[in-house]
Write an enzyme that holds these catalytic residues in place. Sequence first.
Site, PDB file in Angstrom:
ATOM      1  N   SER A  51       0.746  -1.406   0.051  1.00 21.82           N
ATOM      2  CA  SER A  51       0.083   0.019  -0.042  1.00 21.82           C
ATOM      3  C   SER A  51       1.103   1.284  -0.061  1.00 21.82           C
ATOM      4  O   SER A  51       1.534   1.440  -0.872  1.00 21.82           O
ATOM      5  CB  SER A  51      -0.971   0.058   1.296  1.00 21.82           C
ATOM      6  OG  SER A  51      -1.555   0.923   1.301  1.00 21.82           O
ATOM      7  N   ASP A  79      -4.012  -4.885   6.188  1.00 20.23           N
ATOM      8  CA  ASP A  79      -4.755  -5.671   4.987  1.00 20.23           C
ATOM      9  C   ASP A  79      -3.352  -6.746   4.689  1.00 20.23           C
ATOM     10  O   ASP A  79      -2.096  -6.529   4.551  1.00 20.23           O
ATOM     11  CB  ASP A  79      -4.805  -4.775   3.838  1.00 20.23           C
ATOM     12  CG  ASP A  79      -5.365  -5.714   2.490  1.00 20.23           C
ATOM     13  OD1 ASP A  79      -6.232  -6.564   2.959  1.00 20.23           O
ATOM     14  OD2 ASP A  79      -5.397  -5.251   1.478  1.00 20.23           O
ATOM     15  N   HIS A 135      -2.873  -1.087  -3.206  1.00 22.17           N
ATOM     16  CA  HIS A 135      -3.630  -0.259  -3.046  1.00 22.17           C
ATOM     17  C   HIS A 135      -3.727   0.936  -4.032  1.00 22.17           C
ATOM     18  O   HIS A 135      -2.996   1.852  -3.813  1.00 22.17           O
ATOM     19  CB  HIS A 135      -4.125   0.107  -1.900  1.00 22.17           C
ATOM     20  CG  HIS A 135      -4.152  -0.779  -0.734  1.00 22.17           C
ATOM     21  ND1 HIS A 135      -3.909  -0.795   0.407  1.00 22.17           N
ATOM     22  CD2 HIS A 135      -4.555  -2.246  -0.966  1.00 22.17           C
ATOM     23  CE1 HIS A 135      -4.331  -2.052   1.114  1.00 22.17           C
ATOM     24  NE2 HIS A 135      -4.670  -2.901   0.165  1.00 22.17           N
TER      25      HIS A 135
END
Length: 369
Positions: free
Chosen positions: A189, A312, A216
């Site tokens: 991310s 995540d 992401h």
Amino acid sequence: MIKVVVVDDSAFMRKALSSMLEKDPGISVVATARNGEEGLEQIRKHDPDVVTLDIEMPRMDGLTALRHIMMEMPRPVLMVSSLTVEGAEATLKAMELGAVDFIPKQLSTVSLDIVKIEKDLQEKVKAISRRRVPGRSFRPAPAVRPAAPAALRATPRPSAAPSSAASSTGTLQVAGGKPVRDVVAIGVSTGGPPAVQKVLSRLPQDFPVGIVIAQHMPAAFTGPFAKRLDGVCAIAVKEAEDGEMLMPGKAYIAPGGKHVRVRNTRGRLTLEVSAEPAEALYKPSANELMESAGLALGRRSLGVILTGMGSDGLEGIKVLKQKGGHALAQSDSTCVVYGMPKAIVDAGLADSVVDIDDMAQAIMNAVYK
């Protein structure tokens, strides 16, 4: 108190960003500026912890200002980007130059998304403020060398454009024998694009398995991101498509706004690209990717968690590990934000914790043993 300077030629954006940031009691917008020149003046004057920087501005644009910031007074910078192909390309260039991440410029739409954008903005500013000099913490380190190696040199594909990234691939060392993994799944991310480029650009053209990446990013960004990587890597890089076969020596970037999963049908490995489940916090989701890799391939799966906020990937890595897979996490000292890797390290799920400069070698080692 985290000090922020907001640089944007739009009065609306300056006001909107300042208002969002200052709703957090731990953040203070100490100055705003209308262009890059004014921004540099305000940064010199106030020495902020974080800068938000627009790209298209009069007198001095954001990329020019960013170069000055990184040379003269490096600090975390968030680019303010339009969600267009052009905006994506400029933002990806900015991250190559040292920007940490970006935030979307479409803030004028009255919707529930504004609440999420506000929260994301505040969280990003707080997370990256702890990294005073973005990218400078990526210190060189000797590569991990397994015993009795046979050299496998990464050479650019003929179609790959010359670049510093491609020319720095060097030689990775691999043990003899056949690969023991059939997929490398990467979740990443905040701070991800430079980290992903550093890893992929060091892998050889004949890398023996496919690589699937959940970064992401908005939908407008993942295509340009894949194209940029394809131009600087020896392996092929593309945006993932539903139903396509997972091929060795190729990396697949999950499309923004969708999940990518690995499927195994009697030994035939394919990719599933889908917007479901709609309620997932992130799209693409590292959890969805890691879980699918573990379920599809068990001990022949390798999960890699790189820099990023939040956790995540944690639940997906749990499944991957339960099925016998192997997991690598990026080290705290080389992450822009040590969130996602920290989650799996703290849970005791990481088989190795690796500096980003050594990650390509660590992946190669894990693929072969």
